[in-house]
Structure formats: C-alpha cells, structure tokens
Design an enzyme around this catalytic site. Structure first.
Site, short mmCIF file in Angstrom:
data_model
loop_
_atom_site.label_atom_id
_atom_site.label_comp_id
_atom_site.label_asym_id
_atom_site.label_seq_id
_atom_site.Cartn_x
_atom_site.Cartn_y
_atom_site.Cartn_z
N HIS A 29 0.87 -1.08 -0.01
CA HIS A 29 0.04 -0.14 0.06
C HIS A 29 0.90 1.25 0.05
O HIS A 29 1.38 1.56 1.13
CB HIS A 29 -0.90 0.09 1.11
CG HIS A 29 -1.75 1.26 1.13
ND1 HIS A 29 -3.17 1.16 0.71
CD2 HIS A 29 -1.78 2.55 1.49
CE1 HIS A 29 -3.70 2.22 0.62
NE2 HIS A 29 -2.83 3.10 1.09
N CYS A 30 0.78 1.95 -1.22
CA CYS A 30 1.87 3.02 -1.40
C CYS A 30 1.19 3.86 -2.47
O CYS A 30 0.16 3.29 -3.28
CB CYS A 30 3.19 2.93 -1.51
SG CYS A 30 3.63 1.70 -2.89
N HIS A 31 1.49 5.12 -2.65
CA HIS A 31 0.96 5.80 -3.49
C HIS A 31 2.14 6.77 -4.35
O HIS A 31 3.33 6.96 -4.04
CB HIS A 31 0.04 7.11 -3.19
CG HIS A 31 -0.94 6.60 -2.19
ND1 HIS A 31 -2.03 5.76 -2.35
CD2 HIS A 31 -0.85 6.67 -0.57
CE1 HIS A 31 -2.84 5.72 -1.33
NE2 HIS A 31 -1.99 5.94 -0.30
N ARG A 122 -10.27 0.47 -6.05
CA ARG A 122 -10.60 1.11 -4.96
C ARG A 122 -11.81 1.79 -4.81
O ARG A 122 -12.33 2.51 -5.43
CB ARG A 122 -9.54 1.81 -4.45
CG ARG A 122 -9.51 2.41 -3.00
CD ARG A 122 -8.26 3.38 -2.79
NE ARG A 122 -7.88 3.56 -1.50
CZ ARG A 122 -7.18 4.43 -0.73
NH1 ARG A 122 -6.90 5.51 -1.30
NH2 ARG A 122 -6.79 4.34 0.41
N ASP A 247 2.08 2.87 3.21
CA ASP A 247 1.57 4.05 3.06
C ASP A 247 2.19 5.41 2.53
O ASP A 247 1.80 6.37 2.53
CB ASP A 247 0.60 4.22 4.25
CG ASP A 247 -0.66 5.30 3.68
OD1 ASP A 247 -1.02 5.34 2.69
OD2 ASP A 247 -1.07 6.39 4.57
#
Ligand code: 0GY
Length: 291
Positions: A29-31, A122, A247
C-alpha cells in the site's frame, strides 16, 4: 498549485530499519503523486499533496530492503490513473496497481490498465476524501472488474461498518480492507466495533486486510505500541489473508511525517515469527497481486 495548508510532506530522511524483510517483500500500500507538471492533480480533489514521484518511491523501496510495490490510486488524482500506470510501466514488473474508476471507464481503458499490472479498484467511503458514489454504480463497476479477475479495495471508517457491511459482503470479488478497518485504538481490540470487523473477516473468506497505518491509528506515536495488539490479533487470526504496506507518501498526516524506517521496524512487533512475516510480506501479496 501549492500544497494544501497544513499538508505535511513525506519524511525527507527516513532511518535505516533494523529489521531486514525477507527476500521478495512487498510494500502493498503506497501511492505516487504527480509530478504535477506531468500528471496534474484532479480538479475535484479534496487536498493538494506534495509531489511524490515514482523515482522517490522506488528509491525508498530499495533503501528499506523491500522488493516490490502495490501502488494504490489516491483521491488527489481521482479517476486519472496515468501517474500510477506510468509508475507500473517503469517498475520492470516490480509494481502492481489498484485503480480508481467511474462507470464511464471504457473496456479499452480497463484493458490498458490490466496490461500495465492493475489488479484491483478502490472503493473509498471517506467523506473527507471523495464524493458519494451510489451503490448501484459501484455494483456495476464490481461486475465489470470481476471479469478481469481483479479485486476490490475498500477504505472506510470503522464506525460506518454496520451500514456498509451488507454491501461489502455482496461484492463478487476478493475484498481487501485498508488500514485494519481503521479501529479506534483507545477502545481496545475487544471492543464490539473491532470484533464486528473480525467476525466479518472470519465469516467471509474472500476478505483480506492490510496491516497498515499504525501512524494514523496511534495515539502514543512511534514506535506505535498502542496499535501493536490490533495488528497482532489480525495476523494471528488470519495469517493467510494479511498484507502490509508503508502508505508512503502518507497523505494528510496531521502533524509529522512518519519515519518509514520505523514503519518497517514495526513489522516484527506485529508479525512475531518468521513464518508470519514471510506470509504477510511475500506469499500473501504475491498470491493476490502476482498470482
Ligand atoms: C491512504 C490514506 C489517505 C488518503 C488516500 O486516496 C487518498 O487520498 O488514500 C487518507 O487521507 O487517509 O490510504 O493512504
């Protein structure tokens, strides 16, 4: 555009973690944000972040001793998935993606994303981040992505679970819950709200959960001891349906950017055996995203 007032950029100089993740570990989970000059933020966004381009993400991956990324489309880019797909294309097969789409998305666009390595969409239920989408629209999107073999990532706040649960359990795909379902750590693991979420996980074997964001949940701050029991309980109970992530770049943190090195050092606190770490960091995300 300047960053939103009070927006906290990611940590400029994270510490080197003491914990060494197993070979092939996935930050699930990262952006990526921008860069804005190439990939402008969406007009309907609720915040303007600090640019967090793919090169920085990949450098952090290597620095932390991780091997792969799952890049989740964030609300500041809304339905324009180009920055995320561009990062997948540049990753040499070491990143998969989760998109955000509306029902106007075409089959060709879905195919383009599928070929780039997108494996899910999502559904975000946080009013501070996105505008409301009717359930029937989400159901139609779910039916379309099911055909691609994708899953659905859900982001909600735990107090809203009772009103959302029937919808969640009606989804036809695997369902991946963001950030442990966002428990209130002050209430404790045994609180009915959190136990309701555990029951949902227990009953519905298509549900997975991300053991992420101790920095968002913690009242005490690093090393996030007050969040540890929540992560541990999920990992012990659902060892083959937990995944982990940083994150990064940590959008909308209130005061301080977390030290990503400390987030890696949090892993052995919650996944206390080598087998649990291997499952959460490698085997589970590989099954879900690279399988
Ligand atoms: C996260 C958390 C947040 C933001 C987003 O899509 C987003 O903008 O995900 C948040 O502000 O809680 O999942 O990283």
């Amino acid at each position: 555009m300047p960053m939103s007032p009070g927006y906290v950029p990611f940590h400029p100089n994270p510490s080197k973690p003491k914990y060494k993740p197993p070979a092939g570990a996935v930050d699930a989970h990262c952006h990526v944000f921008g860069p804005e000059a190439t990939f402008p933020y969406a007009p309907e966004r609720k915040y303007t972040p600090c640019d967090a381009p793919k090169e920085k993400l990949f450098a952090l991956r290597d620095f932390l001793g991780l091997d792969k990324n799952v890049i989740v489309q964030a609300s500041c880019h809304s339905k324009d998935n180009r920055a995320m797909v561009d990062a997948l294309d540049a990753s040499n097969g070491r990143a998969k993606g989760v998109a955000f789409v509306g029902e106007e998305v075409t089959d060709d666009e879905l195919k383009w994303m599928d070929q780039a390595g997108v494996r899910g969409v999502r559904f975000n239920f946080l009013k501070r981040l996105v505008d409301f989408t009717p359930r029937d629209v989400l159901q139609r999107i779910a039916a379309r992505v099911e055909k691609l073999g994708w899953h659905i990532v859900i982001y909600f706040e735990m107090p809203d679970l009772p009103e959302l649960e029937d919808f969640f359990t009606s989804l036809p795909t695997d369902v991946v819950v963001d950030h442990m379902g966002t428990p209130d750590v002050k209430k404790g693991v045994d609180h009915p709200e959190n136990q309701r979420f555990h029951r949902l996980m227990e009953k519905h074997k298509n549900f997975w959960v991300k053991v992420t964001c101790p920095e968002r949940m913690s009242v005490a701050g690093p090393p996030y001891d007050d969040v540890v029991p929540f992560g541990r309980a999920l990992i012990e109970r659902f060892p083959d349906r937990v995944i982990w992530g940083t994150d990064w770049p940590h959008p909308n943190m209130k005061k301080v950017a977390p030290d990503d090195g400390l987030l890696v050092d949090y892993i052995p606190q919650v996944a206390t055996t080598a087998a649990a770490q291997q499952a959460m960091l490698v085997d589970n995300p590989m099954r879900l995203y690279w399988g």
